[in-house]
Design an enzyme around this catalytic site. Sequence first.
Site, PDB file in Angstrom:
ATOM      1  N   GLY A 195      -0.869  11.425  13.383  1.00 44.86           N
ATOM      2  CA  GLY A 195      -1.455  12.577  14.063  1.00 44.86           C
ATOM      3  C   GLY A 195      -0.466  13.426  14.827  1.00 44.86           C
ATOM      4  O   GLY A 195      -0.553  14.661  14.801  1.00 44.86           O
ATOM      5  N   ARG A 278      -6.847  -2.228   0.827  1.00 50.36           N
ATOM      6  CA  ARG A 278      -7.602  -1.075   1.320  1.00 50.36           C
ATOM      7  C   ARG A 278      -9.076  -1.422   1.507  1.00 50.36           C
ATOM      8  O   ARG A 278      -9.763  -0.825   2.344  1.00 50.36           O
ATOM      9  CB  ARG A 278      -7.422   0.107   0.370  1.00 50.36           C
ATOM     10  CG  ARG A 278      -5.988   0.622   0.372  1.00 50.36           C
ATOM     11  CD  ARG A 278      -5.777   1.783  -0.593  1.00 50.36           C
ATOM     12  NE  ARG A 278      -4.365   2.136  -0.662  1.00 50.36           N
ATOM     13  CZ  ARG A 278      -3.774   3.047   0.090  1.00 50.36           C
ATOM     14  NH1 ARG A 278      -4.473   3.714   0.985  1.00 50.36           N
ATOM     15  NH2 ARG A 278      -2.496   3.303  -0.034  1.00 50.36           N
ATOM     16  N   ASN A 310      -8.009   5.470   5.248  1.00 51.52           N
ATOM     17  CA  ASN A 310      -7.960   4.483   4.166  1.00 51.52           C
ATOM     18  C   ASN A 310      -9.126   3.499   4.245  1.00 51.52           C
ATOM     19  O   ASN A 310      -9.558   3.148   5.334  1.00 51.52           O
ATOM     20  CB  ASN A 310      -6.640   3.710   4.239  1.00 51.52           C
ATOM     21  CG  ASN A 310      -5.478   4.561   3.786  1.00 51.52           C
ATOM     22  OD1 ASN A 310      -5.609   5.396   2.898  1.00 51.52           O
ATOM     23  ND2 ASN A 310      -4.331   4.364   4.408  1.00 51.52           N
ATOM     24  N   ASP A 340       1.061  11.390  -2.784  1.00 56.69           N
ATOM     25  CA  ASP A 340       1.411  10.868  -4.108  1.00 56.69           C
ATOM     26  C   ASP A 340       2.185  11.901  -4.914  1.00 56.69           C
ATOM     27  O   ASP A 340       3.128  11.568  -5.640  1.00 56.69           O
ATOM     28  CB  ASP A 340       0.140  10.463  -4.861  1.00 56.69           C
ATOM     29  CG  ASP A 340      -0.625   9.349  -4.147  1.00 56.69           C
ATOM     30  OD1 ASP A 340       0.037   8.483  -3.552  1.00 56.69           O
ATOM     31  OD2 ASP A 340      -1.866   9.369  -4.177  1.00 56.69           O
ATOM     32  N   ARG A 343       5.745  12.198  -3.376  1.00 57.63           N
ATOM     33  CA  ARG A 343       6.595  11.079  -3.783  1.00 57.63           C
ATOM     34  C   ARG A 343       7.041  11.213  -5.233  1.00 57.63           C
ATOM     35  O   ARG A 343       8.213  10.980  -5.562  1.00 57.63           O
ATOM     36  CB  ARG A 343       5.841   9.772  -3.584  1.00 57.63           C
ATOM     37  CG  ARG A 343       5.697   9.367  -2.124  1.00 57.63           C
ATOM     38  CD  ARG A 343       4.697   8.233  -1.948  1.00 57.63           C
ATOM     39  NE  ARG A 343       4.727   7.690  -0.590  1.00 57.63           N
ATOM     40  CZ  ARG A 343       3.777   6.915  -0.074  1.00 57.63           C
ATOM     41  NH1 ARG A 343       2.714   6.614  -0.811  1.00 57.63           N
ATOM     42  NH2 ARG A 343       3.880   6.459   1.161  1.00 57.63           N
ATOM     43  N   HIS A 367      -6.189   7.163  -4.844  1.00 56.27           N
ATOM     44  CA  HIS A 367      -5.114   7.114  -3.846  1.00 56.27           C
ATOM     45  C   HIS A 367      -4.826   5.674  -3.443  1.00 56.27           C
ATOM     46  O   HIS A 367      -4.631   5.367  -2.275  1.00 56.27           O
ATOM     47  CB  HIS A 367      -5.506   7.954  -2.632  1.00 56.27           C
ATOM     48  CG  HIS A 367      -4.419   8.098  -1.606  1.00 56.27           C
ATOM     49  ND1 HIS A 367      -3.165   8.581  -1.902  1.00 56.27           N
ATOM     50  CD2 HIS A 367      -4.403   7.811  -0.273  1.00 56.27           C
ATOM     51  CE1 HIS A 367      -2.426   8.596  -0.806  1.00 56.27           C
ATOM     52  NE2 HIS A 367      -3.159   8.128   0.205  1.00 56.27           N
TER      53      HIS A 367
END
Length: 540
Positions: A195, A278, A310, A340, A343, A367
């Site tokens: 944040g 997750r 998540n 993603d 990366r 994700h």
Amino acid sequence: EPFPAERQLLRAADHNSLVLRDPQQLPFLQGPSIPRFSLKATMAPERRTDPEDGTAYTYDELAEYYRGKYKNKAIEAYWETCEAVKKGKGKGKGVAEPKAKAKGKAKAKAEPEAKAKAKAKAEPKAKAKAKAKEAKPAGNFKVCVCGGAGGIGQPLSLLMGMDPNVNAKAKATAKEAKPAGNFKVCVCGGAGGIGQPLSLLMGMDPNVKELCIFDLNVAMVAPQGVATDLSHLERKCEVKGYSMEVGKNPIDHLEECLTGCHLVLVPAGVPRKPGMTRDDLFKTNAGIAKGIVEACAKFCPDAVLGMIVNPVNSVVPAMAELYKKKGLDPMKIVGITTLDVVRANKFVGEITGKNPNFINIPVIGGHAGTTIIPLFSQDKISSTIAADKIPDLDTHVQNAGTDVVEAKGGKGSATLSMAYAGARFGKSVLAGLAGRRRVECAYCMSDVTDLPYFAQKVVFGPTGITKVLPLGELSEYETKRLDEAKAQLKGEIETGLKYAEGEASLEFQVSARADRAAAWRISTQGPGAAQGWAPHFNQT
């Protein structure tokens, strides 16, 4: 710059050739007294405006930037479509040339081409201004941040990593000549590891007029403190901080914070730790997300909600279904999968030696783990990578989050890179709201496959997501990966849908019980008793 003939001769004595900026001096330096010098007169190189960014470049600069991306013939054709820059008129006319070289002597009688050449005789001051506007290539510098893992060091390292002069090859480009929007943005969880840098980057966005930082009173620092810190930035936006005690309901405390918001970014919830899946996070984080989503539904129902909670594959379907049950647009709930893409672009750039800024690999699916599917075949640069290297590169992108967790020794997850990706997402959303079409990959309600939720390219416009784009042509490897990913993603989506159904059922049961109890209370003890009973029911 022009020199008197004598000074030019002195300079020429040290060289066997001389280039003159002022062609009018050429006649004074030619003659039998200086036969050993090769004298040349040059004009300032022609500059044309690139419609891509509105900046003027010479042909060499333009070709250098687009070289490798387009063929030379295409670059030459593009150059011809660029509008030539009109040079400013000089204050002095200079020395007249002989009749044989009288081009540009009388500007009123000269042809357009001669006019352009004559305009090059601007005074030194005008030339200096023109030079100051030249786009120069970015430097390739090495920078070290000592103390880079600290409270100042981490965001400082993030910002320095975004500087084009730090080992980059990008050219300096001008921003679009369009007015910046005046949007209100809220970062829920703005005092946390993601944040804080996310709030910093959003506060730097020219489209943000008001930035709200919300977090719980148990955050690492008070959100009001983060807001005060960011309020010192040299930016137009006003920054405010809001906190809430643990256990309180956001819908009862965030009216001022959320009212009028156009974009709400939610980097909230418990971070992932080593060995934690997750799914393990879902029970806790879904409840946190639900409180914020319910508050947004009441105070800013038209805002785009960017979810960084998540597991995204389950949380987004759950929250979107709750939005749908409230009669709101479920497409406002968007999972941020931009990291993603970031990366994939970075890893391909490292392998190929190309600048990641010019790589754009779509990442579809979900994700988490194997649901992340980079489409290397759809990018010009990544498609040149040998087929036998694609599986390892694919796995590298999938496991990148785990790599960060392990590298931090279990003391945190991907925070700075996630903040960067979240800010890129937020910037695209705001640009779309301002009327400038943007395309990003995102996880949302979708009909491009047989799954109800999926990550793919979407178009952001004046109302948020205006279009979900098709997947495009896939390679044989990517087609196989898609089938594998859909099997896992289906189960994670169902987890979210079941949660939404359970919450809706519980809400209905609570509402029905409250109505029946109130009715019984009124019938037995009178209307006044029902008002005193309601708080007791809420506490229960």
